[in-house]
Design an enzyme around this catalytic site. Structure first.
Site, PDB file in Angstrom:
ATOM      1  N   SER A  25     -44.301  40.722  46.211  1.00 21.01           N
ATOM      2  CA  SER A  25     -42.865  40.990  46.170  1.00 21.01           C
ATOM      3  C   SER A  25     -42.495  42.265  46.923  1.00 21.01           C
ATOM      4  CB  SER A  25     -42.410  41.116  44.711  1.00 21.01           C
ATOM      5  OG  SER A  25     -42.715  39.949  43.998  1.00 21.01           O
TER       6      SER A  25
ATOM      7  N   ASP B  19     -71.662  55.112  28.842  1.00 26.87           N
ATOM      8  CA  ASP B  19     -70.287  55.288  28.366  1.00 26.87           C
ATOM      9  C   ASP B  19     -70.073  54.461  27.099  1.00 26.87           C
ATOM     10  OD1 ASP B  19     -67.564  55.750  28.122  1.00 26.87           O
ATOM     11  OD2 ASP B  19     -67.025  54.286  29.675  1.00 26.87           O
TER      12      ASP B  19
ATOM     13  N   ASP C 194     -48.136  45.545  34.862  1.00 29.45           N
ATOM     14  CA  ASP C 194     -48.219  44.214  35.479  1.00 29.45           C
ATOM     15  C   ASP C 194     -49.665  43.727  35.501  1.00 29.45           C
ATOM     16  OD1 ASP C 194     -47.135  41.932  36.572  1.00 29.45           O
ATOM     17  OD2 ASP C 194     -47.136  42.692  38.643  1.00 29.45           O
TER      18      ASP C 194
ATOM     19  N   ASP D 293     -62.077  68.808  59.694  1.00 27.60           N
ATOM     20  CA  ASP D 293     -61.631  69.487  60.918  1.00 27.60           C
ATOM     21  C   ASP D 293     -60.267  68.941  61.336  1.00 27.60           C
ATOM     22  OD1 ASP D 293     -61.439  70.827  63.317  1.00 27.60           O
ATOM     23  OD2 ASP D 293     -62.849  69.504  64.375  1.00 27.60           O
TER      24      ASP D 293
END
Length: 542
Positions: free
Chosen positions: A85, A395, A198, A468
């Protein structure tokens, strides 16, 4: 084929319609204490005091900046890979590195979808703030008079919607693997006060998938409808996709729990092969969402476990104030049943990772920054994939970052090493370079990856050329301070004294390369113990 949401209706995005806890013990807390160790003459307090320039914090978002050049000068557009969209997505190739990326092009006029600041694309702001194994990475962005150009990692496995239409429905183990990764990403986002708004199969890309081994790796994408939230103020913009939108979003008053409802719809589809709310039009679908009634009868759920049914009901709880959080979903009985499946590691690989971490020898902030840049911009190598799995096994809470105690337990259970407080604190200080009290995913990769591969001349040149800015072949004080995100002149003066071999007041590539390869020159003895029981074991489990 099962009754996956209709592709045409599903793509409609509704906008402006008339709409177990993480362990508290953190390195930042422990570092304030003076903890003596019998195995070292130094205390943690001494280790902290010896850190050079502790106010300079290394963060990947220092490198994710607007490129002032022309996007076509830096990237070659190869093919269109998606559209939605708010914009189109192309496969592109970085001209100098030859690496493939995704480029999302968004019209500035689409900023009306944002419900606060209309001047800058919220998607960029949010992606810069994220570092999670299941969230798409952003590299840089361009802006012209009409468009925003987002350069992100390229995920080649298609989206989850395609998998749903192909397989109809999935085993509970596969569904749990999918949901675990999504809950982890949502938990992480919500902890940073970010709401996605969403969550749907099209916005979840498949990085790799092996149905045979029940191994799936996913990435959440498309943060175009996302925003920051506060606990005090409710959100009101009506935005989302019909099948997955939460009832409170339709009523224009909601919080981050709208993401949990969308996860509930997704779980229902994965388990049953059909959406809980459907209709022949957008309005009919949303009317059914507002009613909040969905089928949990025996015809659909006779072969579905009680734990799975219980979680679906909690995710699709109508009153969002009573709906569970992503953190609670991660600790649910259903997720934990499959999360607790043992992972098996090759002892040689574990030993190598442990040696990489314990031999980590970056003393200068510019060394840390260069490692951060290379880790963020390199592709998903086989080594990265293995470390990603190890990170996720460590974790325990599932929120996409490691606490101090999770790191300690991970070293013990995966790597077979019971470290002293001082040893662990040294490792934590090496890893936690943004000093937020957690080990983020890419922070872990920086110390765990093999440095001989990571610090190749090719990678060093890519990093140097990016630093750089004016392209004169040397790094000035201003360019280095930009890399480090600091105005600290003292650090640059100290660095110049150490590595400016020709005395020109700037850093050449040769001087830069010498600084970085110095990381490889100090080696500690190989770890003697790989597993807790026997160093001769071929595998270790968690």
């Amino acid at each position: 084929m099962g009754c996956a949401p209709n592709k045409v209706v599903k793509q409609v995005v509704i906008t402006n319609i008339s709409n177990n806890s993480k362990i508290d013990t953190k390195p930042s807390q422990i570092l304030e204490k003076k903890i003596e160790s019998k195995s070292s003459k130094h205390s943690i307090e001494l280790l902290v005091n010896q850190e050079a320039h502790p106010t300079i914090k290394i963060s990947t978002n220092n490198f994710i900046t607007e490129n002032k050049g022309r996007v076509e000068d830096k990237y070659k557009i190869l093919s269109l890979i998606g559209k939605g969209s708010y914009g189109r997505v192309y496969k592109v190739q970085h001209r100098s590195s030859k690496l493939f990326r995704a480029m999302k092009i968004i019209k500035k006029t689409s900023l009306s979808m944002q419900d606060d600041d209309q001047k800058f694309l919220k998607e960029i702001e949010i992606l810069i703030e994220t570092d999670h194994p299941n969230i798409i990475k952003i590299y840089e962005y361009f802006i012209d008079d009409v468009y925003f150009f987002l350069i992100t990692e390229l995920i080649g496995g298609g989206d989850l919607y395609s998998a749903i239409t192909k397989f109809s429905k999935f085993s509970e183990e596969t569904a749990a693997s999918i949901l675990y990764q999504i809950f982890s990403a949502i938990c992480y986002l919500h902890s940073k006060n970010i709401v996605h708004r969403d969550i749907k199969p099209e916005n979840i890309l498949v990085e790799n998938w092996s149905l045979k081994n029940e191994e799936i790796s996913l990435k959440i994408i498309d943060f175009g409808t996302s925003n920051f939230f506060t606990t005090e103020n409710k959100l009101s913009l009506k935005i989302g996709s019909p099948y997955y939108i939460a009832p409170e979003v339709i009523r224009n008053e909601y919080n981050e729990k709208c993401d949990i409802w969308s996860c509930g719809v997704l779980m229902y589809i994965l388990i049953c092969g059909k959406p809980p709310f459907y209709g022949n039009s957008v309005n009919e679908i949303m009317d059914n969402v507002l009613k909040g009634k969905f089928d949990m009868g025996p015809k659909l759920f006779k072969n579905v476990s009680e734990k799975a049914q219980d979680l679906i009901k909690k995710l699709l709880t109508y009153d969002y104030k009573k709906r569970i959080s992503a953190e609670e979903a991660l600790q649910s009985d259903w997720i934990q049943t499959y999360k607790n499946k043992k992972s098996v590691y090759n002892s040689h690989e574990v030993e190598q990772v442990l040696d990489n971490i314990k031999n980590f020898n970056a003393k200068e902030k510019l060394q840390h920054a260069t490692l951060a840049y290379i880790v963020h911009f390199i592709g998903a190598t086989d080594e990265v994939k293995k470390l990603k799995k190890m990170f996720k096994d460590m974790d325990v809470s599932g929120d996409g970052r490691l606490s101090y105690d999770e790191l300690r337990v991970g070293f013990s259970q995966i790597m077979g090493q019971n470290l002293t407080d001082v040893e662990l604190e040294k490792i934590v200080m090496d890893i936690d370079q943004d000093r937020n009290g957690f080990i983020e995913y890419e922070e872990f990769l920086r110390v765990a990856l093999d440095k001989n591969t990571l610090l190749s001349q090719k990678n060093l040149k890519l990093a140097f050329d990016n630093f750089d800015i004016n392209g004169d072949g040397k790094l000035s004080g201003d360019e280095i301070k930009k890399v480090l995100g600091t105005d600290n002149n003292e650090y640059f003066d100290d660095l110049i004294k150490k590595i400016d071999l020709n005395g020109d007041g700037e850093i050449s590539f040769d001087e830069f390369s010498e600084l970085m390869t110095a990381i490889l020159k100090v080696k500690m003895p190989k770890s003697k113990q790989v597993t807790q029981k026997d160093s001769s074991q071929k595998t270790t489990q968690i």
